[in-house]
Motif scaffolding. Structure first.
Motif, PDB file in Angstrom:
ATOM      1  N   LEU A   1       0.469  -1.275   0.154  1.00 12.58           N
ATOM      2  CA  LEU A   1       0.289   0.363  -0.062  1.00 12.58           C
ATOM      3  C   LEU A   1       1.147   1.483   0.102  1.00 12.58           C
ATOM      4  CD1 LEU A   1      -2.558  -0.486   2.352  1.00 12.58           C
ATOM      5  CD2 LEU A   1      -2.809  -0.762   0.571  1.00 12.58           C
ATOM      6  N   VAL A   2       0.065   2.579  -1.124  1.00 12.34           N
ATOM      7  CA  VAL A   2       1.194   3.801  -0.722  1.00 12.34           C
ATOM      8  C   VAL A   2       0.594   4.689  -1.146  1.00 12.34           C
ATOM      9  CG1 VAL A   2       3.130   2.254  -1.711  1.00 12.34           C
ATOM     10  CG2 VAL A   2       1.003   3.380  -3.894  1.00 12.34           C
ATOM     11  N   ALA A   3       0.427   5.574  -0.161  1.00  9.99           N
ATOM     12  CA  ALA A   3       0.098   6.658  -0.050  1.00  9.99           C
ATOM     13  C   ALA A   3       0.114   7.187  -1.872  1.00  9.99           C
ATOM     14  CB  ALA A   3       0.801   8.083  -0.077  1.00  9.99           C
ATOM     15  N   ASP A   4      -1.538   7.831  -2.836  1.00 11.19           N
ATOM     16  CA  ASP A   4      -1.672   7.977  -3.940  1.00 11.19           C
ATOM     17  C   ASP A   4      -2.573   9.474  -3.616  1.00 11.19           C
ATOM     18  OD1 ASP A   4      -3.024   7.518  -6.320  1.00 11.19           O
ATOM     19  OD2 ASP A   4      -3.767   6.834  -6.545  1.00 11.19           O
ATOM     20  N   TYR A   5      -3.213   9.617  -3.683  1.00  9.14           N
ATOM     21  CA  TYR A   5      -3.227  11.197  -3.903  1.00  9.14           C
ATOM     22  C   TYR A   5      -5.013  11.413  -2.540  1.00  9.14           C
ATOM     23  CZ  TYR A   5      -8.046   9.461  -5.934  1.00  9.14           C
ATOM     24  OH  TYR A   5      -9.709   8.041  -5.570  1.00  9.14           O
ATOM     25  N   ALA A   6      -5.300  12.998  -2.582  1.00 10.34           N
ATOM     26  CA  ALA A   6      -6.504  13.113  -1.751  1.00 10.34           C
ATOM     27  C   ALA A   6      -7.089  13.613  -2.189  1.00 10.34           C
ATOM     28  CB  ALA A   6      -5.927  14.252  -0.624  1.00 10.34           C
ATOM     29  N   GLY A   7      -8.472  14.069  -1.555  1.00  7.34           N
ATOM     30  CA  GLY A   7      -9.741  14.959  -1.569  1.00  7.34           C
ATOM     31  C   GLY A   7     -10.104  15.918  -0.714  1.00  7.34           C
ATOM     32  N   ILE A   8     -11.187  16.614  -0.859  1.00  9.57           N
ATOM     33  CA  ILE A   8     -11.731  17.488   0.100  1.00  9.57           C
ATOM     34  C   ILE A   8     -12.906  18.049  -0.043  1.00  9.57           C
ATOM     35  CG2 ILE A   8     -12.151  19.404   1.433  1.00  9.57           C
ATOM     36  CD1 ILE A   8      -8.855  18.859   1.277  1.00  9.57           C
ATOM     37  N   ARG A   9     -13.613  17.080   0.906  1.00  8.82           N
ATOM     38  CA  ARG A   9     -15.285  17.398   0.794  1.00  8.82           C
ATOM     39  C   ARG A   9     -15.733  18.470   1.203  1.00  8.82           C
ATOM     40  NH1 ARG A   9     -15.825  11.022   4.252  1.00  8.82           N
ATOM     41  NH2 ARG A   9     -13.433  10.375   3.514  1.00  8.82           N
ATOM     42  N   PRO A  10     -16.106  19.035   0.761  1.00  4.60           N
ATOM     43  CA  PRO A  10     -17.243  20.645   1.079  1.00  4.60           C
ATOM     44  C   PRO A  10     -18.403  19.536   1.759  1.00  4.60           C
ATOM     45  CG  PRO A  10     -18.433  19.239  -0.712  1.00  4.60           C
ATOM     46  CD  PRO A  10     -17.045  18.893  -0.691  1.00  4.60           C
ATOM     47  N   LYS A  11     -18.484  20.680   3.268  1.00  2.00           N
ATOM     48  CA  LYS A  11     -18.767  20.670   4.118  1.00  2.00           C
ATOM     49  C   LYS A  11     -19.756  21.547   5.096  1.00  2.00           C
ATOM     50  CE  LYS A  11     -17.818  15.648   5.987  1.00  2.00           C
ATOM     51  NZ  LYS A  11     -18.911  14.985   5.322  1.00  2.00           N
ATOM     52  N   ILE A  12     -20.916  22.145   5.582  1.00  3.53           N
ATOM     53  CA  ILE A  12     -21.610  22.840   6.195  1.00  3.53           C
ATOM     54  C   ILE A  12     -21.502  23.208   7.717  1.00  3.53           C
ATOM     55  CG2 ILE A  12     -22.189  24.475   4.095  1.00  3.53           C
ATOM     56  CD1 ILE A  12     -24.631  24.008   5.280  1.00  3.53           C
ATOM     57  N   THR A  13     -20.662  21.866   8.069  1.00  8.26           N
ATOM     58  CA  THR A  13     -20.791  21.520   9.612  1.00  8.26           C
ATOM     59  C   THR A  13     -20.130  20.333  10.227  1.00  8.26           C
ATOM     60  OG1 THR A  13     -22.476  20.473  12.090  1.00  8.26           O
ATOM     61  CG2 THR A  13     -22.481  19.492   9.920  1.00  8.26           C
ATOM     62  N   GLN A  14     -18.784  20.315  11.078  1.00  7.24           N
ATOM     63  CA  GLN A  14     -18.257  19.653  11.416  1.00  7.24           C
ATOM     64  C   GLN A  14     -19.170  18.597  12.764  1.00  7.24           C
ATOM     65  OE1 GLN A  14     -15.301  22.421  13.144  1.00  7.24           O
ATOM     66  NE2 GLN A  14     -13.426  21.620  11.814  1.00  7.24           N
ATOM     67  N   ASP A  15     -20.394  18.714  12.826  1.00 10.85           N
ATOM     68  CA  ASP A  15     -21.166  17.602  13.838  1.00 10.85           C
ATOM     69  C   ASP A  15     -21.130  16.873  12.807  1.00 10.85           C
ATOM     70  OD1 ASP A  15     -21.929  16.297  15.442  1.00 10.85           O
ATOM     71  OD2 ASP A  15     -23.769  18.281  15.786  1.00 10.85           O
ATOM     72  N   SER A  16     -20.628  15.530  12.732  1.00 12.63           N
ATOM     73  CA  SER A  16     -20.730  13.965  12.180  1.00 12.63           C
ATOM     74  C   SER A  16     -21.295  13.086  13.051  1.00 12.63           C
ATOM     75  CB  SER A  16     -18.909  13.111  11.863  1.00 12.63           C
ATOM     76  OG  SER A  16     -18.141  13.485  13.259  1.00 12.63           O
ATOM     77  N   SER A  17     -22.086  13.822  14.723  1.00  5.00           N
ATOM     78  CA  SER A  17     -22.490  13.370  15.057  1.00  5.00           C
ATOM     79  C   SER A  17     -24.219  12.250  14.419  1.00  5.00           C
ATOM     80  CB  SER A  17     -23.150  13.034  16.356  1.00  5.00           C
ATOM     81  OG  SER A  17     -23.501  14.201  16.612  1.00  5.00           O
ATOM     82  N   LYS A  18     -24.490  13.882  13.479  1.00  2.00           N
ATOM     83  CA  LYS A  18     -25.877  13.618  13.083  1.00  2.00           C
ATOM     84  C   LYS A  18     -25.696  14.185  11.487  1.00  2.00           C
ATOM     85  CE  LYS A  18     -27.652  16.511  16.738  1.00  2.00           C
ATOM     86  NZ  LYS A  18     -28.159  18.084  17.569  1.00  2.00           N
TER      87      LYS A  18
END
Length: 372
Positions: A313-330
């Motif tokens: 396994l080797v590091a390949d690429y990264a992506g960013i997800r657009p979000k409007i909150t940091q509350d991942s519990s909901k």
């Protein structure tokens, strides 16, 4: 006084391209898509798993579910007729204990009772024959309508549709201001790389599909009390450099929260294995360096459901997800709405996964909003 364009779409990712292509089909429309980068689709659209999602994970009544299911069906139909590169390879969601088994059972019931997404149980003995390298200690659900698609091929198709129907795309064009006109429509100030002074364009309707930059675009127009904060969820992907084992479908673990579906096994259209995304919060949409420090954690996570040589396994690429909150519990749904008090201004916020799958359905939904 007539406007320069009937519709101005901000953002040349897969969703913005789909919207512009849809709106350009109507002969009475004059459509311009503006993209701040030198190419379309260089952000989230180019840095994801390229999965055609079935519509399994989110509440049945949510836009993310409804538009995913409709978009999936539309995408398969269009791809089969238009030369878009894709494969309906299916997906297994695997459970390793009774708690995860119960999660799959609820997923199965939800699909059966509310969404109609086809799912079927795979016996562990049958699974060991079909995919001998896969580990599933408790249960497996098969999603036959999950697939993969070339995001580049899909976006090229959308670009062709925009051009074919008389729309225009302006690259290297960043939106720096938006104001509502007194009579109707909007004036959008744009700045190009090769110009010192902003260019002002007028449009009857403005669609904010700027992805990672969508909150900032929205804040240019809406009053301060309605401003939105952009948050960035980074996912790192890791390539597998060996040719064995061969796996014929996508493999997903049971997700642990609403922020991520877990570090899953996906395939490219040549059958090569890749793993990701993992999940971490970052402070900038430009933080695209793969975090290799996460590799050991990824190895531990994927070793729970597949037998392979983790040293490959080797590091390949990264992506960013657009979000409007940091509350991942909901759970947080797509936001697609014409803003109150701003007729013809449509905001698209929090358009993360399954945005690519949903793109055709999102475009149809935006068109419906504008015609209400």
């Amino acid at each position: 006084m007539p406007h320069d364009f009937s519709h101005l779409v901000i953002g040349g990712g897969v969703v913005g391209l789909a919207i512009a292509a849809r709106l350009a089909r109507t002969a009475a429309n004059s459509v311009l898509l503006v993209e701040r980068h030198s190419q379309v689709g260089t952000e989230t659209s180019a840095r994801n798993s390229e999965v055609i999602h079935a519509g399994l994970y989110h509440p049945p009544e949510s836009l993310r579910t409804k538009l995913c299911i409709k978009g999936k069906n539309m995408l398969y139909e269009v791809a089969s007729k238009s030369g878009i590169e894709y494969k309906q390879c299916g997906k297994w969601v695997v459970a390793q204990d009774e708690k995860q088994h119960e999660y799959l059972h609820k997923m199965y019931q939800r699909a059966r009772d509310f969404t109609g997404v086809p799912l079927e149980w795979v016996s562990l003995s049958k699974a060991s024959q079909l995919e001998p390298s896969i580990i599933a200690k408790a249960a497996i659900l098969n999603s036959p309508t999950t697939g993969i698609v070339s995001a580049h091929s899909l976006m090229t198709y959308y670009e062709g549709q925009i051009e074919q129907h008389g729309g225009d795309i302006a690259l290297n064009t960043a939106v720096v201001a938006i104001r509502q006109n007194e009579t109707s429509g909007y004036t959008v100030s744009c700045k190009s790389d090769d110009s010192s002074d902003p260019i002002e364009l007028t449009a009857t309707c403005v669609i904010n599909s700027a992805g990672l930059n969508a909150p900032n675009i929205s804040n240019l127009l809406l009053p301060k009390e309605r401003h939105v904060t952009a948050y960035y969820g980074k996912g790192n992907y890791f390539a597998y450099t060996h040719s064995q084992p061969k796996v014929n479908r996508l493999i997903y673990p049971c997700p642990s929260d609403h922020g991520s579906l877990g570090t899953h096994l996906t395939l490219d259209l040549n059958g090569r294995l890749k793993f990701g995304p993992d999940f971490e919060w970052v402070n900038s949409a430009d933080d695209l360096q793969v975090n290799g420090q996460n590799l050991e954690t990824v190895k531990q996570e994927i070793s729970k459901y597949i037998k392979l040589d983790t040293s490959a396994l080797v590091a390949d690429y990264a992506g960013i997800r657009p979000k409007i909150t940091q509350d991942s519990s909901k759970f947080h749904d797509f936001v697609i709405r014409e803003e109150h008090g701003f007729p013809g201004f449509v905001n698209l916020l929090n358009i993360e996964s399954p945005g690519l799958t949903s793109s055709l359905a999102i475009a149809e939904y935006v068109e419906t909003i504008l015609h209400q």
